[in-house]
Design an enzyme around this catalytic site. Structure first.
Site, mmCIF file in Angstrom:
data_model
loop_
_atom_site.group_PDB
_atom_site.id
_atom_site.type_symbol
_atom_site.label_atom_id
_atom_site.label_comp_id
_atom_site.label_asym_id
_atom_site.label_seq_id
_atom_site.Cartn_x
_atom_site.Cartn_y
_atom_site.Cartn_z
ATOM 1 N N ILE A 1 0.887 -1.160 0.000
ATOM 2 C CA ILE A 1 0.000 0.000 0.000
ATOM 3 C C ILE A 1 0.926 1.211 0.000
ATOM 4 O O ILE A 1 1.674 1.419 0.953
ATOM 5 C CB ILE A 1 -0.936 0.052 1.228
ATOM 6 N N TYR A 2 0.899 1.949 -1.078
ATOM 7 C CA TYR A 2 1.741 3.134 -1.197
ATOM 8 C C TYR A 2 0.897 4.318 -1.651
ATOM 9 O O TYR A 2 0.064 4.186 -2.552
ATOM 10 C CB TYR A 2 2.868 2.912 -2.212
ATOM 11 N N GLY B 1 -4.704 6.016 2.378
ATOM 12 C CA GLY B 1 -4.164 4.708 2.744
ATOM 13 C C GLY B 1 -5.236 3.825 3.348
ATOM 14 O O GLY B 1 -5.302 2.630 3.059
ATOM 15 N N LYS B 2 -6.095 4.411 4.186
ATOM 16 C CA LYS B 2 -7.193 3.653 4.794
ATOM 17 C C LYS B 2 -8.170 3.162 3.724
ATOM 18 O O LYS B 2 -8.668 2.034 3.802
ATOM 19 C CB LYS B 2 -7.927 4.494 5.825
ATOM 20 N N ASN C 1 10.215 0.678 8.955
ATOM 21 C CA ASN C 1 9.172 1.507 8.357
ATOM 22 C C ASN C 1 8.143 1.871 9.439
ATOM 23 O O ASN C 1 7.018 1.378 9.450
ATOM 24 C CB ASN C 1 8.523 0.784 7.181
ATOM 25 N N TYR D 1 -0.733 0.549 10.274
ATOM 26 C CA TYR D 1 -1.389 -0.747 10.401
ATOM 27 C C TYR D 1 -1.764 -1.016 11.830
ATOM 28 O O TYR D 1 -2.727 -1.671 12.116
ATOM 29 C CB TYR D 1 -0.504 -1.863 9.845
#
Length: 143
Positions: A97-98, A109-110, A136, A143
């Site tokens: 996911i970028y 992102g969500k 990261n 997350y």
């Protein structure tokens, strides 16, 4: 609230996928690597041929995120043998996911993560997983 449109990537989207893949990866990790290492990684893992093979793999899916006409991020998921590590039967991996830095912190992102959850429900997987590099911290917090 900014609008986002998600489209499943097709082979005709290869150039767009390569561009957003390279750009978001570079933004995420360039400050933690040498320029030489970044270029080597980008050339190897985001080459046209490698991304083409991933796109045509029936056990992988990419979704491109658009804001207006601009591609601002993407999601990549894998099942079966396309999974990078666990390769659990009836499992789904969220591999990537970028989102471009300028669009981070705006729930994009969500939205991509929620799309992965939606796909997991649709294909009725028993196991959903992802891996995050321990350095990261931004992704770990997400997350």
């Amino acid at each position: 609230m900014l609008q986002i449109i998600l489209n499943k990537a097709q082979l005709s989207d290869l150039a767009l996928l390569q561009l957003i893949s390279r750009e978001t990866f570079y933004e995420s990790f360039a400050d933690q690597n040498t320029e030489e290492n970044m270029m080597k990684f980008l050339d190897e893992f985001y080459s046209t041929e490698k991304l083409k093979q991933e796109l045509i793999n029936p056990e992988s899916w990419f979704f491109l995120a658009r804001h207006g006409e601009k591609i601002i991020g993407y999601l990549k998921m894998n099942t079966g043998h396309a999974q990078t590590e666990l390769k659990r039967e009836n499992g789904l991996e969220i591999e990537r996911i970028y989102v471009l830095k300028e669009y981070q912190g705006k729930s994009f992102g969500k939205i991509l993560f929620d799309k992965a959850l939606e796909i997991a429900r649709e294909i009725n997987v028993d196991y959903l997983w992802l891996g995050v590099w321990e350095e990261n911290t931004k992704a770990i917090r997400f997350y």
